[in-house]
Design an enzyme around this catalytic site. Sequence first.
Site, PDB file in Angstrom:
ATOM      1  N   SER A   9       0.835  -1.200   0.000  1.00  0.00           N
ATOM      2  CA  SER A   9       0.000   0.000   0.000  1.00  0.00           C
ATOM      3  C   SER A   9       0.868   1.249   0.000  1.00  0.00           C
ATOM      4  O   SER A   9       1.671   1.462   0.914  1.00  0.00           O
ATOM      5  CB  SER A   9      -0.896  -0.003   1.238  1.00  0.00           C
ATOM      6  OG  SER A   9      -1.381   1.300   1.445  1.00  0.00           O
ATOM      7  N   HIS A  34      -1.396  -1.165  -4.254  1.00  0.00           N
ATOM      8  CA  HIS A  34      -2.630  -0.805  -3.545  1.00  0.00           C
ATOM      9  C   HIS A  34      -2.609   0.706  -3.270  1.00  0.00           C
ATOM     10  O   HIS A  34      -1.669   1.217  -2.660  1.00  0.00           O
ATOM     11  CB  HIS A  34      -2.694  -1.606  -2.241  1.00  0.00           C
ATOM     12  CG  HIS A  34      -3.949  -1.418  -1.464  1.00  0.00           C
ATOM     13  ND1 HIS A  34      -5.087  -2.167  -1.680  1.00  0.00           N
ATOM     14  CD2 HIS A  34      -4.260  -0.565  -0.455  1.00  0.00           C
ATOM     15  CE1 HIS A  34      -6.031  -1.796  -0.836  1.00  0.00           C
ATOM     16  NE2 HIS A  34      -5.561  -0.812  -0.085  1.00  0.00           N
ATOM     17  N   ASP A  36      -4.603   3.816  -1.671  1.00  0.00           N
ATOM     18  CA  ASP A  36      -5.675   4.189  -0.742  1.00  0.00           C
ATOM     19  C   ASP A  36      -6.141   5.615  -0.991  1.00  0.00           C
ATOM     20  O   ASP A  36      -5.405   6.568  -0.742  1.00  0.00           O
ATOM     21  CB  ASP A  36      -5.164   4.064   0.696  1.00  0.00           C
ATOM     22  CG  ASP A  36      -4.981   2.613   1.096  1.00  0.00           C
ATOM     23  OD1 ASP A  36      -5.978   1.871   1.079  1.00  0.00           O
ATOM     24  OD2 ASP A  36      -3.845   2.228   1.412  1.00  0.00           O
ATOM     25  N   MET A  38      -8.564   8.499   0.147  1.00  0.00           N
ATOM     26  CA  MET A  38      -9.374   8.917   1.304  1.00  0.00           C
ATOM     27  C   MET A  38      -9.909  10.321   1.066  1.00  0.00           C
ATOM     28  O   MET A  38      -9.198  11.180   0.537  1.00  0.00           O
ATOM     29  CB  MET A  38      -8.503   8.921   2.559  1.00  0.00           C
ATOM     30  CG  MET A  38      -7.829   7.606   2.844  1.00  0.00           C
ATOM     31  SD  MET A  38      -6.924   7.697   4.399  1.00  0.00           S
ATOM     32  CE  MET A  38      -6.214   6.050   4.455  1.00  0.00           C
ATOM     33  N   HIS A  67      -8.306   1.633  -3.787  1.00  0.00           N
ATOM     34  CA  HIS A  67      -9.199   1.365  -2.657  1.00  0.00           C
ATOM     35  C   HIS A  67      -9.863   2.690  -2.269  1.00  0.00           C
ATOM     36  O   HIS A  67      -9.235   3.543  -1.649  1.00  0.00           O
ATOM     37  CB  HIS A  67      -8.359   0.772  -1.511  1.00  0.00           C
ATOM     38  CG  HIS A  67      -9.122   0.530  -0.254  1.00  0.00           C
ATOM     39  ND1 HIS A  67      -8.508   0.246   0.954  1.00  0.00           N
ATOM     40  CD2 HIS A  67     -10.464   0.513   0.002  1.00  0.00           C
ATOM     41  CE1 HIS A  67      -9.433   0.076   1.888  1.00  0.00           C
ATOM     42  NE2 HIS A  67     -10.615   0.233   1.339  1.00  0.00           N
ATOM     43  N   MET A  69     -11.868   4.940  -0.197  1.00  0.00           N
ATOM     44  CA  MET A  69     -12.493   5.181   1.110  1.00  0.00           C
ATOM     45  C   MET A  69     -13.177   6.537   1.010  1.00  0.00           C
ATOM     46  O   MET A  69     -12.725   7.542   1.575  1.00  0.00           O
ATOM     47  CB  MET A  69     -11.425   5.131   2.203  1.00  0.00           C
ATOM     48  CG  MET A  69     -11.026   3.700   2.539  1.00  0.00           C
ATOM     49  SD  MET A  69      -9.502   3.596   3.475  1.00  0.00           S
ATOM     50  CE  MET A  69      -8.332   3.610   2.136  1.00  0.00           C
ATOM     51  N   MET A 138     -11.447  -5.590   5.504  1.00  0.00           N
ATOM     52  CA  MET A 138     -10.608  -4.701   6.314  1.00  0.00           C
ATOM     53  C   MET A 138     -10.396  -5.358   7.676  1.00  0.00           C
ATOM     54  O   MET A 138     -11.352  -5.745   8.339  1.00  0.00           O
ATOM     55  CB  MET A 138     -11.299  -3.344   6.527  1.00  0.00           C
ATOM     56  CG  MET A 138     -11.441  -2.468   5.310  1.00  0.00           C
ATOM     57  SD  MET A 138      -9.938  -1.707   4.651  1.00  0.00           S
ATOM     58  CE  MET A 138      -9.018  -1.178   6.041  1.00  0.00           C
ATOM     59  N   ASP A 176      -6.726  -6.374   4.311  1.00  0.00           N
ATOM     60  CA  ASP A 176      -6.083  -5.059   4.384  1.00  0.00           C
ATOM     61  C   ASP A 176      -6.090  -4.541   5.818  1.00  0.00           C
ATOM     62  O   ASP A 176      -7.156  -4.296   6.377  1.00  0.00           O
ATOM     63  CB  ASP A 176      -6.862  -4.096   3.469  1.00  0.00           C
ATOM     64  CG  ASP A 176      -6.211  -2.730   3.357  1.00  0.00           C
ATOM     65  OD1 ASP A 176      -5.113  -2.520   3.910  1.00  0.00           O
ATOM     66  OD2 ASP A 176      -6.812  -1.854   2.687  1.00  0.00           O
TER      67      ASP A 176
HETATM   68  C1  DX5 Z   1      -6.030   1.687   5.851  1.00  0.00           C
HETATM   69  C2  DX5 Z   1      -5.685   1.337   4.436  1.00  0.00           C
HETATM   70  C3  DX5 Z   1      -4.611   0.338   4.318  1.00  0.00           C
HETATM   71  C4  DX5 Z   1      -3.300   0.732   4.944  1.00  0.00           C
HETATM   72  C5  DX5 Z   1      -2.752  -0.505   5.576  1.00  0.00           C
HETATM   73  O1  DX5 Z   1      -7.212   2.373   5.928  1.00  0.00           O
HETATM   74  O2  DX5 Z   1      -6.796   0.872   3.718  1.00  0.00           O
HETATM   75  O3  DX5 Z   1      -4.417  -0.072   2.970  1.00  0.00           O
HETATM   76  O4  DX5 Z   1      -2.359   1.241   4.059  1.00  0.00           O
HETATM   77  O5  DX5 Z   1      -1.644  -0.149   6.304  1.00  0.00           O
HETATM   78  P1  DX5 Z   1      -0.940  -1.163   7.304  1.00  0.00           P
HETATM   79  O6  DX5 Z   1      -0.440  -2.314   6.501  1.00  0.00           O
HETATM   80  O7  DX5 Z   1       0.163  -0.326   7.884  1.00  0.00           O
HETATM   81  O8  DX5 Z   1      -1.963  -1.557   8.327  1.00  0.00           O
HETATM   82 ZN    ZN Z   2      -6.372  -0.029   1.700  1.00  0.00          ZN
END
Ligand code: DX5
Ligand code: ZN
Length: 210
Positions: A9, A34, A36, A38, A67, A69, A138, A176
């Site tokens: 990620s 990956h 993320d 947000m 991903h 969010m 998750m 994840d």
């Molecule tokens: C969190 C993300 C993850 C995050 C995971 O909301 O969706 O993808 O990067 O990070 P680690 O592996 O550090 O938990």
């Molecule tokens: Zn993620």
Amino acid sequence: MKTPVLAPSLLSADFSSLERAIKQIEDNNGSVVHIDVMDGDFVPEITYGQPVVRSIRKLTKLPFDVHLMTWHPEKQVKTFAEAGADWITFHLEACVHAHRIIQQIHELGKKAGVSIVPSTPISSIKEILECADIILVMTVNPGYGGQKLIPSCLKKVSELKKLREENNYNYLISVDGGVNNDTLQSVIDAGADVIVSGSSFFNGSLNWKA
Ligand code: DX5
Ligand code: ZN
């Protein structure tokens, strides 16, 4: 694809050099990038959007799993597809018409992923298991890297594996959050096909055997 695969990620990468981060992923057994996204509302912080995806697309041929969010993922899928996403994963909790969004992603020629937060049970996604390409479980509450994996969430991974066998479904199961050397084996044992790792991958501690 031979599973499980590692999906580092970018959230835990050094944003001042995303080119170096992509190279680290390619050089250390990453099979999927990956990404993320947000929105500062569905989760507290804001990360990056389509312009960043567009710009890093030219750096690698690895598939991008975006991903989302974000609330209203249906407003974002087309532009992320155009920016270079291969998999588009949205949250069941962020929308009403999950089935329609999966169709929308498929019409764009991309793989559709559906993610659930720790408090959402598998029974909530039963109706879309047939048409989803990826179910992203998750194992932390979304929003931040570096949190501790919630072990009870892994039961959902085993449940998804069983449902896939019983019904001949085709989705990949992705996990994840909180994957590190202490938790990796339990995630593999539960049946994950795609294993996301942010902080432990980018701090160099994850011991992934290719
Ligand atoms: C969190 C993300 C993850 C995050 C995971 O909301 O969706 O993808 O990067 O990070 P680690 O592996 O550090 O938990
Ligand atoms: Zn993620």
